[in-house]
Design a protein around this motif. Sequence first.
Motif: not given
Length: 76
Positions: A19-26, A55-59, A62-76
Motif C-alpha cells: 500500500d503506497m499510502r504507508k508512511s515511514i512508520d507504516g 517504488i518507495k524506499g526506506l533507509l 545516523e539521524t533518522g529515516f529517509l523515505l525515497l519515492y520514485k514514479r517510473l515513466e511508462d510503468g517500467k
Amino acid sequence: MLIRELTADHIYLACGHTDMRKSIDGLAALVVSRFHLDPHQPALFLFCGRRKDRIKGLLWDETGFLLLYKRLEDGK
C-alpha cells in the motif's frame, strides 16, 4: 537539506504489492512484521505499488529515516 553519501549494507525487495499510502512508520512496521528485521540497520528496503509504476524506499542513516519515492515513466 544537506545531501551526503548514503550507503546500505543490504538491499531488500518486498515481494508482492505494498500500500503506497504507508508512511515511514507504516513501512518500518512492515520491515519488522514481514522481514523480521530491524529497520534501523544500514539497509535499503524497497516496496512496489500495485500498478508497479511506483517504488518507495526506506533507509536509515545516523539521524533518522529517509523515505525515497520514485514514479517510473511508462510503468517500467
